[in-house]
Design an enzyme around this catalytic site. Structure first.
Site, PDB file in Angstrom:
ATOM      1  N   LYS A 305       0.784  -1.128   0.088  1.00  0.00           N
ATOM      2  CA  LYS A 305      -0.042   0.044   0.033  1.00  0.00           C
ATOM      3  C   LYS A 305       1.002   1.268   0.016  1.00  0.00           C
ATOM      4  O   LYS A 305       2.093   1.166   0.194  1.00  0.00           O
ATOM      5  CB  LYS A 305      -0.885  -0.080   1.131  1.00  0.00           C
ATOM      6  CG  LYS A 305      -1.965  -1.217   1.128  1.00  0.00           C
ATOM      7  CD  LYS A 305      -3.045  -0.626   0.098  1.00  0.00           C
ATOM      8  CE  LYS A 305      -4.059  -1.756  -0.162  1.00  0.00           C
ATOM      9  NZ  LYS A 305      -5.170  -1.653   0.949  1.00  0.00           N
ATOM     10  N   ARG A 340      -3.978 -10.715   3.246  1.00  0.00           N
ATOM     11  CA  ARG A 340      -4.156 -10.206   1.838  1.00  0.00           C
ATOM     12  C   ARG A 340      -3.193  -9.815   1.214  1.00  0.00           C
ATOM     13  O   ARG A 340      -2.742  -8.617   1.667  1.00  0.00           O
ATOM     14  CB  ARG A 340      -5.295  -9.434   1.648  1.00  0.00           C
ATOM     15  CG  ARG A 340      -5.722  -9.519   0.011  1.00  0.00           C
ATOM     16  CD  ARG A 340      -6.984  -8.233  -0.318  1.00  0.00           C
ATOM     17  NE  ARG A 340      -7.353  -8.171  -1.613  1.00  0.00           N
ATOM     18  CZ  ARG A 340      -6.757  -7.316  -2.181  1.00  0.00           C
ATOM     19  NH1 ARG A 340      -5.861  -6.638  -2.016  1.00  0.00           N
ATOM     20  NH2 ARG A 340      -7.067  -7.125  -3.749  1.00  0.00           N
TER      21      ARG A 340
END
Length: 370
Positions: A305, A340
């Site tokens: 991210k 994830r």
């Protein structure tokens, strides 16, 4: 006047034997918490905060206002709730230890792979097989980019993108989740062999989604995002972000149950990176154990991210493996059940080492000689 309650596990021990039993096993997993902050907010402001261990929790609850007493008892019970395994297409995914979910984006504008898995079927299949062989318990397939500024995709096109990938992954025996916010895509994905619905809008984007999810009977992942229209990142205005996300997920959980989704089928995701600043993301990550008080399995999606780049000299997405592994370990230490990730092999290896350490700790009585 509105009172809201939160129970935040603060300190952790290797096992209950280390503190003569004065610890709590979080969510039936491999993480044990000893001290907890019991926090009471009134109209958004913290008015009471007490630190307590397991043996003193009832005394603290007795000092709470009567209207939050039942919620305190429910959260305390939910913190210790051991979750049933997921039964997905003949595969059993145990939730008493962290499991790795591999990311497979079949979009032309994925931030992590640049669209190569949509343009080349052989590349997609090889990547999916490699994740499966490396130990991914679930493969999460998405046909629409949800990064800030990404354009919406027509549902027919989204279906055409994800169907071949789902059929291939299901054909090789991998449990599959479909990352979508459109009920038509959910339906087509389940028909193609998917087993889980992963909706980044928490079933709010389309009013038909809740009804479909309930009727499907499959597990559903509800993620926090402040926007519920086309822009999921819009409206991220928080008074206390971790508490606000907790409240949102509690409401999403209850709304799904009211609509007919079995509570045992609900997984919650705090939505790292969606409508949140770097400081917001860090705050949520440091409060991850608190989300067990919602009584559902938790998913953490922090891999590659933007925050990892922000903390590492603006490293490009493919250079964020180290930071992603650090966040995965944070999730494991917090008792998160599903991670994830893009880097499956590395994360599974880190999980296996973490698991070995946790197993050894349960038989370690302080290293004292007999």
């Amino acid at each position: 006047m509105t009172d809201t309650l939160y129970i935040h596990p603060l300190t952790f021990v290797s096992g209950p034997q280390a503190v003569e039993g004065d610890a709590v096993r979080l969510a039936g997993g491999m993480v044990y918490a000893r001290e907890f902050a019991v926090v009471l907010r009134r109209d958004g402001a913290i008015i009471q905060r007490e630190i307590v261990t397991r043996d003193g929790v009832e005394e603290v609850f007795a000092r709470l206002p009567d209207d939050v007493g039942p919620e305190a008892e429910a959260q305390w019970s939910d913190l210790r709730n051991a979750h049933l395994a997921l039964e997905l297409g003949g595969r059993t995914i145990r939730l008493d230890q962290p499991q790795v979910m591999g990311v497979l984006n079949v979009t032309p504008d994925s931030f992590s792979d640049g669209g190569k898995f949509m343009d080349d079927a052989d590349e997609m299949q090889a990547h999916a097989a490699a994740m499966h062989e490396a130990g991914a318990a679930i493969i999460d397939i998405g046909g629409e980019s949800t990064r800030p500024g990404a354009k919406a995709v027509w549902e027919g096109e989204e279906i055409e993108r994800v169907r071949p990938a789902i059929e291939y992954c299901a054909g090789m025996g991998a449990p599959v989740s479909i990352d979508t916010r459109r009920p038509a895509v959910m339906e087509a994905a389940l028909e193609a062999g998917a087993h889980i619905i992963n909706d980044v809008s928490a079933l709010r984007y389309d009013p038909r989604s809740l009804e479909f999810a309930a009727a499907s009977g499959v597990p559903v992942i509800l993620m926090h995002a402040p926007g519920k229209g086309e822009d999921l990142h819009a409206g991220g205005d928080y008074s206390a972000v971790a508490f606000d996300v907790f409240d949102f997920l509690k409401q999403a959980r209850d709304g799904a149950v009211e609509a007919g989704v079995r509570r045992a089928n609900i997984i919650l995701d705090p939505g790292i990176g969606f409508g949140k600043s770097l400081a917001d993301n860090l705050n949520i990550l440091n409060h991850l154990p608190m989300f067990h008080a919602l009584g559902q399995p938790l998913l953490l999606g922090a891999s590659r991210k933007r925050m990892v780049g922000a903390l590492s000299n603006e490293a490009a997405p493919h250079q964020r493996t180290g930071g992603s592994l650090a966040l995965a370990q944070l999730g494991m230490n917090a008792g998160v059940q599903l991670l994830r990730v893009h880097d499956v092999f590395e994360t599974v290896q880190a999980r296996n080492v973490w698991r070995g350490l946790r197993d050894a700790a349960l038989t370690d009585f302080g290293g004292l000689a007999n």
